[in-house]
Design an enzyme around this catalytic site. Sequence first.
Site, PDB file in Angstrom:
ATOM      1  N   ASP A 223      -8.683  -9.253  -3.444  1.00 49.73           N
ATOM      2  CA  ASP A 223      -7.865 -10.240  -2.755  1.00 49.73           C
ATOM      3  C   ASP A 223      -6.448 -10.073  -3.293  1.00 49.73           C
ATOM      4  OD1 ASP A 223      -6.860 -12.244  -1.232  1.00 49.73           O
ATOM      5  OD2 ASP A 223      -8.340 -13.749  -1.807  1.00 49.73           O
TER       6      ASP A 223
HETATM    7  C1  BGC Z   1      -6.173 -14.738   0.809  1.00 51.77           C
HETATM    8  C2  BGC Z   1      -6.902 -13.713   1.653  1.00 51.77           C
HETATM    9  C3  BGC Z   1      -5.904 -12.976   2.508  1.00 51.77           C
HETATM   10  C4  BGC Z   1      -4.868 -12.341   1.618  1.00 51.77           C
HETATM   11  C5  BGC Z   1      -3.803 -11.574   2.362  1.00 51.77           C
HETATM   12  C6  BGC Z   1      -5.011 -14.150   0.057  1.00 51.77           C
HETATM   13  O1  BGC Z   1      -4.240 -15.152  -0.526  1.00 51.77           O
HETATM   14  O2  BGC Z   1      -7.075 -15.323  -0.099  1.00 51.77           O
HETATM   15  O3  BGC Z   1      -7.882 -14.337   2.450  1.00 51.77           O
HETATM   16  O4  BGC Z   1      -6.549 -12.030   3.306  1.00 51.77           O
HETATM   17  O5  BGC Z   1      -4.206 -13.367   0.881  1.00 51.77           O
HETATM   18  O6  BGC Z   1      -2.971 -12.437   3.033  1.00 51.77           O
END
Ligand code: BGC
Length: 745
Positions: A223
């Site tokens: 993530d």
């Molecule tokens: C989120 C993800 C997301 C990623 C990219 C993170 O903060 O938890 O779900 O895909 O950011 O934006």
Amino acid sequence: MDIDAIVKKMTLEEKARALEGEATWYTQDYPELGVPKIQVSDGPHGLRKMYRDGKTITSVCLPAACATACSFDTELMETIGSAIGKECQAEDVAVILGPAVNIKRSPLCGRNFEYISEDPYVAGKLSSALIKGVQAEDVGTSIKHFAANNQEFERMYGSSEVDERTLREIYFPAFEMAVKEAKPWTVMCSYNRINGTYSSENPWLLNEVLRDEWGFDGLVMSDWGAVSDRIAGIAAGLDLDMPGSRGVNNESIVKAVQEGRLSEEDVDKAVANILRLVEKFVSKRRKETFDREADHALAVKAAKECIVLLKNEEKVLPLSKEEKVALIGGFAEAPRYQGGGSSHINSFRVVSALELAEAYGSCTYSRGFSATEDVTDEALQKAAVEAATEADKIVVFAGLPDVFESEAYDRAHMQLPACQNRLIDQLTKLGKPVIVVLHNGSPVELPWADEVSGIVEAYLGGEGVGEAVMDVLYGGTNPSGRLAESFPIKLSDNPSFLNFPGTGHKVTYAEGVFVGYRYYDTKQMAVRFPFGYGLSYTDFRYSNLRVSRDSFTAAEGVTVSVDVTNVGDRAGKETVQLYVADQTGSAVRPVHELKGFCKLALEPGETKTATFTLDKRSFAWYDVESKDWYAANGSYVIEVGRSSRQIEYTAEVHIIGTPEKPPVITPDVQLGELMQSPYTREYIQERLKEYMMKFTQSDSETDEMIEAIVRFLPLRTLRSFQGATNEEVESICKGLQECIDRQTQ
Ligand code: BGC
């Protein structure tokens, strides 16, 4: 691309660079090696493609997962997936960052709107369908956030303290099912730690469970910002660090390999996984157009399938164009249709209910309260009550303002804004039917539920929600959504209440497998609306439940079918649900668990059959001792119904042929266990004869008491009570173990 050859040609420095993202959304490119970069984008309920300058494209906002889950419709999920896949092809996006399948442990989790269900089976089936739809367009998905990311509080630092059985039965299966059934190209690991170890550097999670056990052969990405120790992460199976360290980690990776703290083989594996992902996308690139009109139409269609009719007293709905209807509440003007954070879409077209009102007949509108804050405006409320006095029916468009729920923080409570509850209370005193339409990403307390005539749950239904709601209210669409989560009466009823969001950087999942209806139903608690619940404008009758056999081995499984007839006067859809209730007592288990669902579209008078195939997993629980799923011999009740609380038919079946678990032989093993187990029963009876003879009954002890005492006596107490020597106890243990080994080998 010859991946192995490219990896061989790359220098260690080039490989290190490949292991992290570039400019937030891209992988690295190596033009001299013929490796282009690819772009990934959020998701999950629409394409949120971002350019290097941070601007996002205009896109179509489909219903969020809290809503699509209520469709219980795998075909619809596949269609949505396919539309998103085509949009990605059109926009040169290789991977859409979704679906998000974390379990809704608490109604307060700020991201519940993005997540599918409190039930892992529903989350697994619906996400698999979405993945299949996207990937059929030769675009990848990234199922997220693996795993146990069920709150926003301290999401990047906190540790989810969860026992293994609970992980295996509740928090893993959606990922497991999707990996096995739909083969997502990538998996995104979660921010949090699990039992102390960050998911991004957890070899058990990423290598053992995901790859070795489930057979995942794609890429694992972090993530955004989830990487703490990059070296540990590479060894643990984390291929791609997103968005990356802007090169900071490259040198430490090279050094770790040179110093022997990280094997180059692990680096090569990760690089190869990244190159394979690039190859998968670029080798099947094709031209597509992003048809926003068509996808908006899909957003409206999908929203219609998702809306859940929660209450319809005296058939107050559907409305007729002849009735005078007072529309009230800021959400009629500005529907809340998506949540905040990384999933936020720059929407193509949003049509409010109010904009359509004229076309639907005699509607008036009065705002009553704002859709963006919780402020009571006396003048607005007074005007709304006055407007309502003139009407035959009152429809209140209520919901949670944006600030109440979002990615990055959890909700503070489970209530609607006080200004809304207050106005709804006043309106119910007018003696006219009140219908409330809800726009929210997660359950809310509904203190006025008994006073209103109708409740329509629209969730965060995407940019088509206004059009869909009006169509449902006026009967163009017969609502068919079912709740994919329970609505507790109040927050403190929720099983995680005492342990959410945790303290000391830890959150203990003390409720274990008793999440959502697994808890409410086992405890026989009243809920506002149960899991699986939803009404229709027509009625259905169930009949003729059949099971293919009454007794079977776990490997054979069983087929169950039931007929459903539309006995009303309009076409409608029924979601038939199948629950399994374990009667064997082999483990502490929820009173029942969903193991199948099937959505049937039925014309008036039409009958269709719902058929379910149950396999070993449908009956089993996860046995941590043997590290395997265990379906004990004995009786199970199959329940078929409309919700977890409306079971129409049941059938008892029996599992046979599962090898019994032999008792673990130590001097502490209890005599009762030995006497019950088929492995040891005869042997122990024989050996105990001489000792039991010595047990003399005193006046105060009944036969039952003696029996109970003996049952719970550890073998070693033969020494204390029966005069056995150490050698004799040891010899019995040895004899028992030999006896078990003979039978199990
Ligand atoms: C989120 C993800 C997301 C990623 C990219 C993170 O903060 O938890 O779900 O895909 O950011 O934006």
